[in-house]
Structure formats: structure tokens, C-alpha cells
Enzyme design. Structure first.
Site, PDB file in Angstrom:
ATOM      1  N   LYS A 114       0.822  -1.217   0.000  1.00 38.20           N
ATOM      2  CA  LYS A 114       0.000   0.000   0.000  1.00 38.20           C
ATOM      3  C   LYS A 114       0.853   1.264   0.000  1.00 38.20           C
ATOM      4  O   LYS A 114       0.479   2.264  -0.610  1.00 38.20           O
ATOM      5  CB  LYS A 114      -0.988  -0.013   1.180  1.00 38.20           C
ATOM      6  CG  LYS A 114      -2.056  -1.095   1.015  1.00 38.20           C
ATOM      7  CD  LYS A 114      -3.288  -0.891   1.873  1.00 38.20           C
ATOM      8  CE  LYS A 114      -4.327  -1.962   1.526  1.00 38.20           C
ATOM      9  NZ  LYS A 114      -5.564  -1.858   2.282  1.00 38.20           N
ATOM     10  N   LYS A 197      -6.249 -11.030  -5.298  1.00 40.80           N
ATOM     11  CA  LYS A 197      -7.451 -11.253  -4.488  1.00 40.80           C
ATOM     12  C   LYS A 197      -8.510 -10.212  -4.838  1.00 40.80           C
ATOM     13  O   LYS A 197      -8.172  -9.084  -5.243  1.00 40.80           O
ATOM     14  CB  LYS A 197      -7.113 -11.209  -2.995  1.00 40.80           C
ATOM     15  CG  LYS A 197      -6.727  -9.848  -2.459  1.00 40.80           C
ATOM     16  CD  LYS A 197      -6.931  -9.753  -0.933  1.00 40.80           C
ATOM     17  CE  LYS A 197      -6.878  -8.292  -0.502  1.00 40.80           C
ATOM     18  NZ  LYS A 197      -7.448  -7.975   0.784  1.00 40.80           N
ATOM     19  N   LYS A 200     -11.301  -4.328  -2.272  1.00 42.32           N
ATOM     20  CA  LYS A 200     -11.910  -3.002  -2.404  1.00 42.32           C
ATOM     21  C   LYS A 200     -10.953  -2.042  -3.081  1.00 42.32           C
ATOM     22  O   LYS A 200     -11.337  -1.229  -3.896  1.00 42.32           O
ATOM     23  CB  LYS A 200     -12.220  -2.432  -1.010  1.00 42.32           C
ATOM     24  CG  LYS A 200     -13.354  -3.132  -0.311  1.00 42.32           C
ATOM     25  CD  LYS A 200     -13.676  -2.470   1.014  1.00 42.32           C
ATOM     26  CE  LYS A 200     -12.876  -3.097   2.126  1.00 42.32           C
ATOM     27  NZ  LYS A 200     -13.636  -3.332   3.366  1.00 42.32           N
TER      28      LYS A 200
HETATM   29  P1  ATP Z   1      -8.463  -3.643   0.970  1.00 45.16           P
HETATM   30  O1  ATP Z   1      -8.532  -4.113  -0.438  1.00 45.16           O
HETATM   31  O2  ATP Z   1      -8.674  -2.177   1.130  1.00 45.16           O
HETATM   32  O3  ATP Z   1      -7.270  -4.176   1.697  1.00 45.16           O
HETATM   33  P2  ATP Z   1     -10.268  -5.649   1.698  1.00 45.16           P
HETATM   34  O4  ATP Z   1     -11.136  -5.788   0.518  1.00 45.16           O
HETATM   35  O5  ATP Z   1      -9.149  -6.616   1.898  1.00 45.16           O
HETATM   36  O6  ATP Z   1      -9.714  -4.192   1.716  1.00 45.16           O
HETATM   37  P3  ATP Z   1     -10.837  -5.595   4.554  1.00 45.16           P
HETATM   38  O7  ATP Z   1     -11.771  -4.726   5.295  1.00 45.16           O
HETATM   39  O8  ATP Z   1      -9.400  -5.238   4.674  1.00 45.16           O
HETATM   40  O9  ATP Z   1     -11.191  -5.639   2.999  1.00 45.16           O
HETATM   41  O10 ATP Z   1     -11.039  -7.106   4.967  1.00 45.16           O
HETATM   42  C1  ATP Z   1     -12.058  -7.620   5.787  1.00 45.16           C
HETATM   43  C2  ATP Z   1     -11.939  -9.124   5.882  1.00 45.16           C
HETATM   44  O11 ATP Z   1     -12.177  -9.729   4.613  1.00 45.16           O
HETATM   45  C3  ATP Z   1     -10.547  -9.605   6.312  1.00 45.16           C
HETATM   46  O12 ATP Z   1     -10.702 -10.687   7.207  1.00 45.16           O
HETATM   47  C4  ATP Z   1      -9.914 -10.076   5.036  1.00 45.16           C
HETATM   48  O13 ATP Z   1      -8.936 -11.060   5.242  1.00 45.16           O
HETATM   49  C5  ATP Z   1     -11.120 -10.629   4.299  1.00 45.16           C
HETATM   50  N1  ATP Z   1     -10.919 -10.611   2.852  1.00 45.16           N
HETATM   51  C6  ATP Z   1     -10.690  -9.505   2.094  1.00 45.16           C
HETATM   52  N2  ATP Z   1     -10.579  -9.838   0.795  1.00 45.16           N
HETATM   53  C7  ATP Z   1     -10.737 -11.185   0.732  1.00 45.16           C
HETATM   54  C8  ATP Z   1     -10.730 -12.136  -0.345  1.00 45.16           C
HETATM   55  N3  ATP Z   1     -10.553 -11.755  -1.597  1.00 45.16           N
HETATM   56  N4  ATP Z   1     -10.942 -13.432  -0.055  1.00 45.16           N
HETATM   57  C9  ATP Z   1     -11.143 -13.838   1.221  1.00 45.16           C
HETATM   58  N5  ATP Z   1     -11.158 -13.001   2.276  1.00 45.16           N
HETATM   59  C10 ATP Z   1     -10.959 -11.688   2.046  1.00 45.16           C
END
Ligand code: ATP
Ligand code: LTN
Length: 334
Positions: A114, A197, A200
Site C-alpha cells: 500500500k 485477491k 476493495k
Molecule cells: P483492501 O482491499 O482495502 O485491503 P479488503 O477488501 O481486503 O480491503 P478488509 O476490510 O481489509 O477488505 O477485509 C475484511 C476481511 O475480509 C478480512 O478478514 C480479510 O482477510 C477478508 N478478505 C478480504 N478480501 C478477501 C478475499 N478476496 N478473499 C477472502 N477473504 C478476504
């Protein structure tokens, strides 16, 4: 044996959770409220590390809490709260930051990714400190297990190291938490780029399915999801990462195994498979969306649930923090 405790957090950094958040984390949270003493937190302090708009943050924090209720969390069975309502998080963060090596924090891969994107000069110290605040979230509640996706494993390792270091230096204080990561759903991939993955911050709109998205749009994205060479519906991480991802999503939502699906779709093409998957995703998310809208329609009730959650959270966090202050050697404030 007391009921084991779980804690997890989710950032209010988007107008909706996505399918990766739901399958990788939130769905486990819902199941764990039945068997564990569960604390779930909307981590708004974590959401300001990359720059934000105050009005948007307020809205997204409520939307996040409403989605947790929509997904099936029951405030009678678990504690749902907003991180900034419990000042002990920031306080323990400071103490833990003084136990964290600069090099140790610099090795966190999420920070490296990041901050590289933001540019080393503009990335905030808050972004650097992010994993230490996460450790504080977890340790304050004497957490046994932390249900998260695979991307959080390194942060949990740091949390365990900090807990052990504190206990060793100042006496037994913290429970050493373990990860609760469900393998097949721990890393849901982007629908357009199965090498990354679903995220967001990193996914294109076409690569991500939102929990609150309208059904027509969900169907479109699944129909257009990247598949692989050939026509065979078979899980193969290396040769068929796109189809493998879709199979995992299907299996998780239908409660069947990937092997069952391979048998069911043997000899059929991608078209029928994707159509069934689209139906399944739409049907799984529709009730969550409806309940989220209901929860958002009564803002006073939503805020009341969060206030009640904060009171329960502060009770536990306050107890841990009193112990920490004493162990560290801070004078009692009398
Ligand atoms: P960012 O992309 O901004 O890092 P994010 O989409 O990863 O955000 P978070 O709020 O950081 O979202 O994550 C919330 C939960 O969802 C965490 O436990 C994270 O491990 C899980 N998570 C996020 N993306 C995935 C994914 N693609 N597959 C499985 N679990 C996920
Ligand atoms: N960093 C996590 C969110 C998070 C979290 C936590 C998860 C903040 N505090 C405590 C588990 C426990 C993420 O999903 N990006």
C-alpha cells in the site's frame, strides 16, 4: 472451560462489502457467534490511514454495521461495536508500538504494497502503524481465535509475537491468539484477474461482486468472469485459476464440495455453470441486502445497537487496559 473468544474487524472503506469479505470472513463470524464469545468491530480508526472524507466515513461505518446485521449477526449472540467508541484501542496501540521493532513493522507486506502505491513520501505513519493497532484490537479482548482471510496471516503473526514479548517482559497478561482461516474461501480471487485477491482497493469494478449490488449487475459480472483455456469445469490452481475460483465460490455458497461440482458439470460448458452460479450468488446476497436496508432505515436503532456493543466492549477492554497499565509501571490515577 469458559467459552472461547473470537474477535475480528472489518474496515468501513467502501459502500459495500464484497464477496471476498463475505466468504472469507463475515460468514465465519455469523457461524462463530453460536459457539464462541464473539466480538466484531467496524475498524474506523484503520479506515483513516489512507486519507478519507468525514461524511463518507460516517456513512460507511453505519453501512458496515448494517451489513453485519444483514449478514446474520445477532446483537443478542455477539457484540458488534465501532472501534473508535472504545478508546482503549488507541491506548494499547501506543504501548505495543513501543515494543515493535522498526524493521519488524517495515516487513509487513500489506504496508509495503500500500505504501508503494501511495508513494513512500505520501504514505502516512498511520499506515505503517496499522498492524500494531490491529494487534491492540485483538489483544484487548483476550482473544483465542481471529477469523480472517489469508491476507491477514502476517498481521496475526505479529500480534502473537507482540503478545509473547509483552508477557515475557512484564508478566503473563495476554492470551496468545491464533488465526481462524478457512482454507477454501480464504482468498477469493478477482473475477477479471484470478492472480490477485478480490479487493476493495485493488480490484476493477468488473472484478468485484458487492454484497449490496443489484442482481442484474451481479449476473453480468459472473457471466463475464475470466475463465481459462478449454471448456472443462475442473479445479486446477495452476492451469485453470479462473474456473477454480468460481468453483470455490459455488461450493461455499451451495454447501457442497468442489469434487461434487466437477461431477455435476462433467461434459457441460462454462455457460450453464456460470448461469447456475449467478443464480446462487444472487439468491445468497438478496436477503443480506434486504436486511441491510432494513437496518439502515432505522438509524436510531442501529446507533443503539452500536452503543450497547461499545459498552460491552469497553467493559472487557477496560479490564485488560487496567492490567496493562499496572504491568507497564504507569502510576494509578487517583
Ligand atoms: P483492501 O482491499 O482495502 O485491503 P479488503 O477488501 O481486503 O480491503 P478488509 O476490510 O481489509 O477488505 O477485509 C475484511 C476481511 O475480509 C478480512 O478478514 C480479510 O482477510 C477478508 N478478505 C478480504 N478480501 C478477501 C478475499 N478476496 N478473499 C477472502 N477473504 C478476504
Ligand atoms: N486488517 C484487517 C482488519 C482488522 C482486523 C482487526 C481483523 C483490523 N483489526 C482485528 C481481525 C482482527 C483487514 O481485514 N484488513
Amino acid at each position: 472451560m469458559p467459552t472461547p473468544r473470537v474477535l475480528s474487524g472489518i474496515q468501513p472503506t467502501a459502500d459495500s462489502f464484497h464477496l471476498g469479505n463475505y466468504l472469507g470472513a463475515v460468514r465465519q463470524w455469523v457461524a462463530l457467534q453460536e459457539t464462541h464469545d464473539a466480538f466484531y468491530c467496524v475498524v474506523d480508526l484503520h479506515a483513516i490511514t489512507m486519507g478519507h472524507d468525514p461524511a463518507v466515513l460516517r456513512r460507511r461505518s453505519r453501512v458496515a454495521a448494517a451489513q453485519l446485521l444483514g449478514a446474520g449477526l445477532d446483537p443478542k449472540r455477539c457484540t458488534i461495536f465501532v472501534q473508535s467508541h472504545v478508546p482503549e484501542h488507541a491506548e494499547l496501540f501506543w504501548v505495543l508500538s513501543c515494543l515493535t521493532g522498526f524493521g519488524e513493522a517495515s516487513r509487513m507486506t500489506q504496508f509495503k504494497d500500500k505504501s508503494a502505491k501511495a508513494g513512500a513520501e505520501t504514505a502516512s505513519v498511520g499506515l505503517f502503524n496499522y498492524p500494531i493497532l490491529q494487534a491492540a484490537d485483538i489483544l484487548l479482548y483476550q482473544t483465542d481465535q481471529v477469523p480472517v482471510g489469508e491476507d491477514q496471516r502476517q498481521h496475526l503473526e505479529l500480534t502473537r509475537d507482540l503478545a509473547q514479548r509483552f508477557n515475557h517482559r512484564f508478566g503473563e497478561t495476554f492470551v496468545i491468539p491464533g488465526p481462524y482461516i478457512v482454507k477454501d474461501v480464504a482468498k477469493i480471487a478477482d473475477l477479471q484477474d484470478p492472480a490477485i485477491k478480490m479487493s476493495k482497493s485493488a480490484s476493477s469494478p468488473q472484478g468485484i461482486v458487492d454484497v449490496l449490488e443489484d442482481p442484474a449487475s451481479i449476473r453480468r459480472k459472473i457471466t463475464r468472469a475470466v475463465t481459462d483455456m478449454g471448456t472443462e469445469i475442473r479445479a486446477d490452481e495452476e492451469a485453470k485459476p479462473g474456473v477454480t475460483n468460481l468453483l470455490r465460490i459455488y461450493a461455499a455458497l451451495a454447501g457442497v464440495s468442489v469434487a461434487d461440482l466437477e461431477r455435476r458439470y462433467a461434459g457441460t460448458g462454462y455457460g450453464a455453470f456460470k448461469k447456475d452460479l449467478a443464480d446462487l450468488v444472487v439468491d445468497a446476497l438478496a436477503p443480506i441486502r434486504e436486511r441491510t436496508e432494513e437496518a439502515l432505515a432505522d438509524e436510531a436503532e442501529l446507533d443503539r445497537v452500536l452503543a450497547e456493543g461499545a459498552a460491552r466492549a469497553r467493559d472487557v477492554a477496560g479490564r485488560t487496559m487496567r492490567l496493562v497499565r499496572e504491568r507497564v509501571g504507569f502510576l494509578p490515577a487517583r
